[in-house]
Design a protein around this motif. Structure first.
Motif, PDB file in Angstrom:
ATOM      1  N   LEU A 206      -8.743  -5.006  -6.430  1.00  0.00           N
ATOM      2  CA  LEU A 206      -8.890  -6.104  -5.668  1.00  0.00           C
ATOM      3  C   LEU A 206     -10.309  -6.990  -6.067  1.00  0.00           C
ATOM      4  CD1 LEU A 206      -8.084  -4.277  -2.148  1.00  0.00           C
ATOM      5  CD2 LEU A 206      -7.146  -6.384  -3.301  1.00  0.00           C
ATOM      6  N   ARG A 386     -12.805  -5.172   0.699  1.00  0.00           N
ATOM      7  CA  ARG A 386     -12.078  -6.134  -0.236  1.00  0.00           C
ATOM      8  C   ARG A 386     -12.727  -7.488  -0.042  1.00  0.00           C
ATOM      9  NH1 ARG A 386      -6.094  -6.960   1.414  1.00  0.00           N
ATOM     10  NH2 ARG A 386      -6.719  -8.950   2.026  1.00  0.00           N
ATOM     11  N   PRO A 387     -12.706  -8.250  -0.936  1.00  0.00           N
ATOM     12  CA  PRO A 387     -13.052  -9.869  -1.021  1.00  0.00           C
ATOM     13  C   PRO A 387     -12.462 -10.579   0.559  1.00  0.00           C
ATOM     14  CG  PRO A 387     -12.322  -9.461  -3.146  1.00  0.00           C
ATOM     15  CD  PRO A 387     -11.914  -8.063  -2.241  1.00  0.00           C
ATOM     16  N   MET A 388     -13.364 -10.910   1.159  1.00  0.00           N
ATOM     17  CA  MET A 388     -13.030 -11.303   2.656  1.00  0.00           C
ATOM     18  C   MET A 388     -12.114 -12.646   2.487  1.00  0.00           C
ATOM     19  SD  MET A 388     -16.566 -11.448   4.127  1.00  0.00           S
ATOM     20  CE  MET A 388     -16.352 -12.453   5.874  1.00  0.00           C
TER      21      MET A 388
ATOM     22  N   CYS B  25      -0.523 -10.955   2.739  1.00  0.00           N
ATOM     23  CA  CYS B  25      -2.034 -11.230   2.669  1.00  0.00           C
ATOM     24  C   CYS B  25      -2.469 -10.517   1.133  1.00  0.00           C
ATOM     25  CB  CYS B  25      -2.751 -10.384   3.529  1.00  0.00           C
ATOM     26  SG  CYS B  25      -2.713  -8.895   3.233  1.00  0.00           S
ATOM     27  N   TYR B  26      -2.860 -11.405   0.482  1.00  0.00           N
ATOM     28  CA  TYR B  26      -3.314 -11.117  -0.963  1.00  0.00           C
ATOM     29  C   TYR B  26      -2.326 -11.028  -1.998  1.00  0.00           C
ATOM     30  CZ  TYR B  26      -8.518 -11.604  -0.003  1.00  0.00           C
ATOM     31  OH  TYR B  26      -9.523 -12.068   0.065  1.00  0.00           O
ATOM     32  N   GLU B  28      -0.020  -8.857  -1.188  1.00  0.00           N
ATOM     33  CA  GLU B  28       0.288  -7.695  -0.938  1.00  0.00           C
ATOM     34  C   GLU B  28      -0.128  -6.872   0.574  1.00  0.00           C
ATOM     35  OE1 GLU B  28      -0.782  -6.174  -5.522  1.00  0.00           O
ATOM     36  OE2 GLU B  28      -2.005  -5.395  -4.050  1.00  0.00           O
ATOM     37  N   MET B 147      -0.606  -4.183   7.410  1.00  0.00           N
ATOM     38  CA  MET B 147      -2.029  -4.071   7.139  1.00  0.00           C
ATOM     39  C   MET B 147      -2.240  -4.321   5.550  1.00  0.00           C
ATOM     40  SD  MET B 147      -3.522  -0.689   8.761  1.00  0.00           S
ATOM     41  CE  MET B 147      -4.952  -0.791   9.931  1.00  0.00           C
ATOM     42  N   PRO B 148      -3.288  -5.281   5.493  1.00  0.00           N
ATOM     43  CA  PRO B 148      -3.424  -5.550   3.889  1.00  0.00           C
ATOM     44  C   PRO B 148      -3.695  -4.155   2.933  1.00  0.00           C
ATOM     45  CG  PRO B 148      -5.350  -5.959   5.176  1.00  0.00           C
ATOM     46  CD  PRO B 148      -4.520  -5.382   6.308  1.00  0.00           C
ATOM     47  N   PHE B 149      -3.562  -4.636   1.766  1.00  0.00           N
ATOM     48  CA  PHE B 149      -3.790  -3.352   0.987  1.00  0.00           C
ATOM     49  C   PHE B 149      -5.287  -3.357   0.679  1.00  0.00           C
ATOM     50  CE2 PHE B 149      -1.114  -1.375  -2.494  1.00  0.00           C
ATOM     51  CZ  PHE B 149      -0.151  -1.114  -1.482  1.00  0.00           C
ATOM     52  N   ASN B 150      -5.819  -2.337   0.783  1.00  0.00           N
ATOM     53  CA  ASN B 150      -7.368  -2.035   0.274  1.00  0.00           C
ATOM     54  C   ASN B 150      -7.746  -0.842  -0.214  1.00  0.00           C
ATOM     55  OD1 ASN B 150      -7.946  -0.341   2.377  1.00  0.00           O
ATOM     56  ND2 ASN B 150      -8.748  -2.097   3.622  1.00  0.00           N
ATOM     57  N   ARG B 205      -4.024 -15.859  -8.762  1.00  0.00           N
ATOM     58  CA  ARG B 205      -4.433 -14.379  -9.210  1.00  0.00           C
ATOM     59  C   ARG B 205      -5.512 -13.911  -8.666  1.00  0.00           C
ATOM     60  NH1 ARG B 205      -7.251 -12.179 -12.978  1.00  0.00           N
ATOM     61  NH2 ARG B 205      -8.628 -14.171 -13.649  1.00  0.00           N
ATOM     62  N   LEU B 206      -6.507 -14.795  -8.374  1.00  0.00           N
ATOM     63  CA  LEU B 206      -7.876 -14.105  -7.516  1.00  0.00           C
ATOM     64  C   LEU B 206      -7.277 -13.780  -6.061  1.00  0.00           C
ATOM     65  CD1 LEU B 206     -10.487 -16.659  -8.472  1.00  0.00           C
ATOM     66  CD2 LEU B 206     -10.373 -14.076  -8.981  1.00  0.00           C
ATOM     67  N   HIS B 210       0.026 -11.776  -8.739  1.00  0.00           N
ATOM     68  CA  HIS B 210       0.233 -11.758 -10.425  1.00  0.00           C
ATOM     69  C   HIS B 210       1.473 -11.998 -11.129  1.00  0.00           C
ATOM     70  CE1 HIS B 210      -3.942 -10.041 -10.476  1.00  0.00           C
ATOM     71  NE2 HIS B 210      -3.597  -9.197  -9.090  1.00  0.00           N
ATOM     72  N   LYS B 310      -8.837 -14.901   5.853  1.00  0.00           N
ATOM     73  CA  LYS B 310      -9.408 -14.415   7.243  1.00  0.00           C
ATOM     74  C   LYS B 310     -10.358 -15.710   7.780  1.00  0.00           C
ATOM     75  CE  LYS B 310     -12.390 -10.472   8.840  1.00  0.00           C
ATOM     76  NZ  LYS B 310     -11.460  -9.504   9.184  1.00  0.00           N
ATOM     77  N   GLU B 311     -10.212 -16.101   8.944  1.00  0.00           N
ATOM     78  CA  GLU B 311     -10.826 -17.114   9.429  1.00  0.00           C
ATOM     79  C   GLU B 311     -12.319 -16.829   9.426  1.00  0.00           C
ATOM     80  OE1 GLU B 311     -10.381 -18.996  13.173  1.00  0.00           O
ATOM     81  OE2 GLU B 311      -8.051 -18.822  12.917  1.00  0.00           O
ATOM     82  N   ARG B 386     -12.389 -18.696  -3.755  1.00  0.00           N
ATOM     83  CA  ARG B 386     -11.926 -17.363  -4.315  1.00  0.00           C
ATOM     84  C   ARG B 386     -12.598 -16.345  -3.155  1.00  0.00           C
ATOM     85  NH1 ARG B 386     -15.009 -15.106  -9.042  1.00  0.00           N
ATOM     86  NH2 ARG B 386     -16.532 -14.115  -7.787  1.00  0.00           N
ATOM     87  N   PRO B 387     -11.868 -15.237  -3.217  1.00  0.00           N
ATOM     88  CA  PRO B 387     -12.515 -14.316  -1.835  1.00  0.00           C
ATOM     89  C   PRO B 387     -13.911 -14.209  -2.149  1.00  0.00           C
ATOM     90  CG  PRO B 387     -10.375 -13.316  -2.975  1.00  0.00           C
ATOM     91  CD  PRO B 387     -10.643 -14.706  -3.661  1.00  0.00           C
TER      92      PRO B 387
END
Lengths: 388, 388
Positions: A206, A386-388, B25-26, B28, B147-150, B205-206, B210, B310-311, B386-387
């Motif tokens: 991530l 993870r990056p916000m 989200c992201y 994933e 839920m997001p992957f983290n 990608r960021l 992918h 994310k806001e 980017r994040p």
């Protein structure tokens, strides 16, 4: 009595790590200065679809122009010879010679090859024209080496003919511990599944680290030693999960010592993650993290000391008391209110094995060791999962 | 006179896009609820390296215990028979039967097989023991679908035997325009290099996308049509860069119409990025973005409408005036002060072709259209390149 080695604090640890390990941002950064190879834009660039006319002729009052031709983006620059006429021009086209004003279609009516201006508005010379060299002049530095990779940067580099090659960073994650079985196996009562390495790999991914390999080793000195000798040749960084506390079977630090790896520190005055180990193998130019085996500890150490992102602070929404003389990392849920303030909702956990408690957390707050009461509204450094 | 289609505002556009395109989200997310397959921890888990003793015997005053054996993590649970003796136990080991207290090495001295407690401190039953089921009970929902992957989530899923399979999302980025040459080519005066698609790919990608493929097409209707027919079969999302404004050679929208693609909207009351096009091909279940060709416009639209994160809100550090009845996206440099406030330093640009101005920006602020003066200290939605 087994003595813990003298502990350093989180700031000393951070400085030591940065001294020995330049953190590649998101695993990637711009590796050279990027210069403008020509003026940008390289020509007076049409910015609206419409017609291009002579500024003088327009200023003298002409509002109707025979269309002498059309110039799209990608065709060589045109040349207007009859200044009472006009060219149709498309966004991205070079402004034709002999014209100094672009009037958008929205202001025109075109019939039988005559373009009439039907909307009156203030116009100025070179209006709707992106002037040659107005963004950058040939030789200007557009990007500096060391800048992070991001979309705009890659676009800028591409536009001057540079395909940015990100600096890659190869990592081997090693788990040790006989209690661990594979994710697809059913553990016996006294066993647990090998989950830390997957959490670590996902966290790395991530943050842009994709050259990551997993290894699992039994708590067996020779196997671990053999693996180390190979891995230290092949990877920039080795991340060990477990095996660095003071247990009878935690022989990693002594093994590294024996193999001539320089121990930079072992033990930080923090909770969780006290036993963190960091070292450098100068022979192979390898950096080594020995993360504590507890899931929460290992992730906190990884994010706090390796995946450290942009400095972000968040305000506590409730009080926290932590009396121990340790830096306290507390999982939090984060939210940004419309006033631009980041709010952190603490999700305190009982112990560093309590993994599931992290499910609803966005990351953790860093509460300094020289303080024991942390009040609502006070802001502290936030480290995201993870990056916000 | 070429009329621009009736424009919607940024909020209408956002709602329409979300209605037709669930933003992964992201790239994933967790695709199923993850339940605890057994209690966590699955046994009373030793949390410190040291000795395990009988609570009753300790409470009755005994401070010296012959060592009857050693139990490491990963070995079956031990059973203490002589309650006046102890077991050495390592972090992660199951607490041996007959013991209810773990005393860490730091409080001990072990000589000739006898462990003596040399540090007096308040102790309690089950101290340094991570109680069975204290994190989660068998059947508890640990992670919810969506839920997001983290890292922690992947760790939690792994620990219950689930290798999370991220939901992938395949994207084709298509650039059109005869003025474009490859990055490694030297453009003629009237040409520019193909940079947008690289900026877009890097941005994707960021954000975790992918599965991205690049295509370049000449401004030639049949070629673009043939490509579309294939691509719409093979990708979840098509992102076109350029070809959607009102120029003579911008025939993408009419082509899509001809091919039965449903236009959801074309044109948003915003600057930059007004000509943004979004559509859906129900036959192939493909989503389509037509991004404006200008570098800044295309990246702003991509981040604002697809890579929306994310806001997060940030406070202006200087006043901005923008009188047009458009939502204004202004590049900003961001910083988080120690009070937890995000500060945004505006880097206004002259026009949406001015790419190099983005080099020092971290993203852009969204200044609402119903306002024309934006004061220092006011907070507005921030969209990062980017994040963070």
């Amino acid at each position: 009595m087994v003595l813990f080695p003298p502990m350093i604090n989180v700031h000393e640890a951070t400085d030591l790590i940065h001294k020995h390990l330049k953190l590649p941002c998101y695993g990637e950064e711009v590796t050279e200065d990027i210069l403008a190879d020509r003026d940008y834009p390289p020509f007076h660039r049409v910015m609206m679809d419409g017609i291009a006319v002579s500024w003088n002729v327009f200023r003298e009052g002409r509002r109707s122009f025979p269309v002498a031709g059309t110039f799209a983006a990608g065709v060589p620059r045109g040349k207007l010879t009859d200044f009472n006429s006009c060219f149709e021009v498309m966004t991205g086209a070079p402004l034709p010679e002999g014209t100094e004003l672009v009037i958008p279609y929205e202001h025109l009516e075109i019939e039988n090859g005559i373009a009439k201006i039907i909307v009156n508005s203030e116009r100025s010379e070179m209006e709707n024209v992106h002037l040659k060299g107005s963004d950058a002049l040939k030789g200007d530095v557009l990007l500096k080496s060391g800048m992070p990779f991001n979309g705009p940067h890659v676009g800028i580099a591409s536009s001057v003919g540079k395909a940015l090659v990100p600096k890659k960073f190869s990592i081997n994650i090693i788990s040790t511990g006989d209690e661990l079985v594979e994710v697809n196996e059913t553990p016996l009562d006294h066993q647990i599944r090998r989950s830390n390495v997957h959490a670590i790999r996902e966290s790395l991914r991530l943050h842009g680290f994709h050259e990551v390999e997993l290894s699992h080793l039994a708590d067996e000195e020779t196997a671990i030693e053999d693996h180390y000798k190979k891995a230290s040749q092949n990877f920039d960084l080795l991340i060990y999960s477990g095996g660095v506390s003071k247990g009878k079977f935690d022989f990693l630090p002594s093994m590294w010592k024996k193999l001539g790896v320089q121990e930079i520190f072992h033990g930080i005055s923090q909770r969780p993650g006290k036993p963190l180990w960091f070292g450098v193998d100068e022979k192979t130019n390898t950096r080594i993290f020995g993360l504590p085996g507890n899931p929460v500890s290992s992730l906190v150490c990884l994010h706090r000391y390796f995946l450290s992102s942009k400095e972000v602070y968040a305000q506590l929404v409730s009080d926290i008391t932590f009396k121990k003389d340790l830096t306290f990392f507390v999982p939090v849920k984060i939210s940004s209110d419309r006033s631009g303030v980041l709010k952190a909702i603490p999700l305190p956990i009982q112990n560093s094995g309590e993994f599931s408690a992290l499910a609803s957390s966005d990351g953790f707050l860093e509460l300094p060791k020289d303080q024991s009461v942390f009040k609502t509204g006070e802001a502290f450094r936030f480290h995201p999962w993870r990056p916000m």
